[in-house]
Design a protein around this motif. Structure first.
Motif, PDB file in Angstrom:
ATOM      1  N   SER A 131       0.647  -1.353  -0.026  1.00 58.97           N
ATOM      2  CA  SER A 131      -0.051   0.109   0.008  1.00 58.97           C
ATOM      3  C   SER A 131       0.947   1.265   0.075  1.00 58.97           C
ATOM      4  O   SER A 131       0.456   2.261   0.137  1.00 58.97           O
ATOM      5  CB  SER A 131      -0.966  -0.010   1.363  1.00 58.97           C
ATOM      6  N   GLY A 132       2.199   1.123  -0.212  1.00 57.20           N
ATOM      7  CA  GLY A 132       2.980   2.304  -0.162  1.00 57.20           C
ATOM      8  C   GLY A 132       4.403   2.148   0.652  1.00 57.20           C
ATOM      9  O   GLY A 132       5.227   3.189   0.506  1.00 57.20           O
ATOM     10  N   ALA A 133       4.361   1.410   1.763  1.00 59.08           N
ATOM     11  CA  ALA A 133       5.316   1.385   2.618  1.00 59.08           C
ATOM     12  C   ALA A 133       6.811   0.762   2.014  1.00 59.08           C
ATOM     13  O   ALA A 133       7.749   0.839   2.361  1.00 59.08           O
ATOM     14  CB  ALA A 133       4.920   0.490   4.047  1.00 59.08           C
ATOM     15  N   ASP A 134       6.439   0.190   0.730  1.00 61.72           N
ATOM     16  CA  ASP A 134       7.877  -0.281   0.205  1.00 61.72           C
ATOM     17  C   ASP A 134       8.651   0.890  -0.382  1.00 61.72           C
ATOM     18  O   ASP A 134       9.795   0.917  -0.528  1.00 61.72           O
ATOM     19  CB  ASP A 134       7.128  -0.993  -1.135  1.00 61.72           C
ATOM     20  N   GLU A 135       8.104   2.122  -0.297  1.00 65.21           N
ATOM     21  CA  GLU A 135       9.008   3.251  -0.797  1.00 65.21           C
ATOM     22  C   GLU A 135       9.538   3.939   0.669  1.00 65.21           C
ATOM     23  O   GLU A 135      10.501   5.145   0.336  1.00 65.21           O
ATOM     24  CB  GLU A 135       8.009   4.352  -1.034  1.00 65.21           C
ATOM     25  N   TRP A 136       9.009   3.439   1.782  1.00 67.15           N
ATOM     26  CA  TRP A 136       9.707   4.121   2.914  1.00 67.15           C
ATOM     27  C   TRP A 136      11.167   3.420   3.023  1.00 67.15           C
ATOM     28  O   TRP A 136      11.422   2.283   2.619  1.00 67.15           O
ATOM     29  CB  TRP A 136       8.860   3.561   4.062  1.00 67.15           C
ATOM     30  N   ASP A 137      12.072   4.176   4.263  1.00 65.39           N
ATOM     31  CA  ASP A 137      13.089   3.501   4.736  1.00 65.39           C
ATOM     32  C   ASP A 137      12.648   2.708   5.870  1.00 65.39           C
ATOM     33  O   ASP A 137      11.578   2.859   6.405  1.00 65.39           O
ATOM     34  CB  ASP A 137      14.089   4.713   5.080  1.00 65.39           C
ATOM     35  N   ASP A 138      13.616   1.994   6.268  1.00 65.76           N
ATOM     36  CA  ASP A 138      13.445   1.074   7.478  1.00 65.76           C
ATOM     37  C   ASP A 138      13.098   1.502   8.652  1.00 65.76           C
ATOM     38  O   ASP A 138      12.317   1.042   9.565  1.00 65.76           O
ATOM     39  CB  ASP A 138      14.538  -0.086   7.603  1.00 65.76           C
ATOM     40  N   ARG A 139      13.620   2.722   8.797  1.00 69.10           N
ATOM     41  CA  ARG A 139      13.268   3.406  10.118  1.00 69.10           C
ATOM     42  C   ARG A 139      11.769   3.937  10.381  1.00 69.10           C
ATOM     43  O   ARG A 139      11.148   3.952  11.064  1.00 69.10           O
ATOM     44  CB  ARG A 139      14.243   4.855  10.207  1.00 69.10           C
ATOM     45  N   LYS A 140      11.191   4.469   9.151  1.00 64.36           N
ATOM     46  CA  LYS A 140       9.914   4.746   9.154  1.00 64.36           C
ATOM     47  C   LYS A 140       9.017   3.675   9.128  1.00 64.36           C
ATOM     48  O   LYS A 140       7.872   3.398   9.896  1.00 64.36           O
ATOM     49  CB  LYS A 140       9.320   5.455   7.803  1.00 64.36           C
ATOM     50  N   ARG A 141       9.406   2.452   8.737  1.00 65.29           N
ATOM     51  CA  ARG A 141       8.629   1.247   8.770  1.00 65.29           C
ATOM     52  C   ARG A 141       8.878   0.798  10.122  1.00 65.29           C
ATOM     53  O   ARG A 141       7.740   0.101  10.391  1.00 65.29           O
ATOM     54  CB  ARG A 141       9.211   0.173   7.763  1.00 65.29           C
ATOM     55  N   GLY A 142       9.875   1.017  10.653  1.00 64.69           N
ATOM     56  CA  GLY A 142       9.875   0.581  12.316  1.00 64.69           C
ATOM     57  C   GLY A 142       8.978   1.313  12.883  1.00 64.69           C
ATOM     58  O   GLY A 142       8.362   0.832  13.974  1.00 64.69           O
TER      59      GLY A 142
END
Length: 219
Positions: A131-142
């Motif tokens: 849904s879009g989190a593939d474009e985030w960095d790992d910090r934001k995904r964390g």
């Protein structure tokens, strides 16, 4: 209406600023205020603001890209925090949850052993990736995977969490129909805050679930 300009206006503005400073109220840049799950009406409005898109690819996905659970103290983490928040008669060893009682809102099952309780990500990590989190960095995904501010984390029965997997509301709904309003409201709140997309089928299912929900509903 009279307006004040020139040196007198500057003096007045300076005085106002000093007054705010003394009071500890100097305006500062604030982060976006997170939306709250405060009922069907608000959720319907937020749902209408979500971008509708086809589900993205799972290429590159790994749970390791959503590092969790973060430490919250000595020998305890976000999982312990949610177990303590959602449980009753919780027993602690330091800040580590070692006992208590939990009732899963998804299916009504009860547990007395924290090992029998899963912490569900309301919007699953894999769904967020599509849904879009593939474009985030790992910090934001964390940040997303450990979000205790939005209704993103919930202590539920292990069986219901594993039955849900990474499915959206068009594919899976809690067995407890009385929780559908709250479930849909929470799902929308999380996706709205994190600016994730929804599929056409997902939006239709959420719309149906929110129909008839009242503001401030608990079910």
């Amino acid at each position: 209406m009279r307006t004040t300009s020139g040196p007198r206006a500057a003096v007045i503005a300076l005085a106002a600023t000093l007054t705010l400073g003394v009071a500890g109220c100097v305006p500062q840049d604030e982060p976006d205020t997170p939306p709250s799950s405060d009922g069907g009406g608000n959720a319907v409005q937020q749902l209408g603001q979500l971008t509708v898109a086809t589900a993205g690819s799972m290429k590159g996905y790994s749970r390791d890209h959503f590092p969790h659970w973060r430490d919250t103290g000595k020998n305890c983490d976000v999982r312990d925090s949610i177990l303590q928040r959602d449980g009753k008669d919780v027993k602690l060893s330091g800040c580590n949850v070692v006992g208590g009682r939990w009732e899963s809102v998804y299916d009504g099952r009860s547990a007395a052993d924290p090992a029998d309780v899963d912490i569900d990500h309301m919007v699953p990590l894999a769904n967020a990736w599509r849904s879009g989190a593939d474009e985030w960095d790992d910090r934001k995904r964390g940040d997303f995977a450990n979000d205790t501010t939005r209704p993103q984390l919930l202590a539920v029965s292990a069986s219901s969490n594993r039955s849900k997997g990474d499915q959206d509301p068009s594919q899976w709904k809690p067995a407890n129909r009385e929780y559908w309003c709250k479930y849909a409201e929470s799902w929308v709140t999380v996706k709205h805050y994190w600016r994730l997309t929804v599929t056409t089928a997902e939006k239709a299912a959420l719309t149906d679930m929110l129909e008839g929900c009242t503001v401030g509903s608990e079910s």
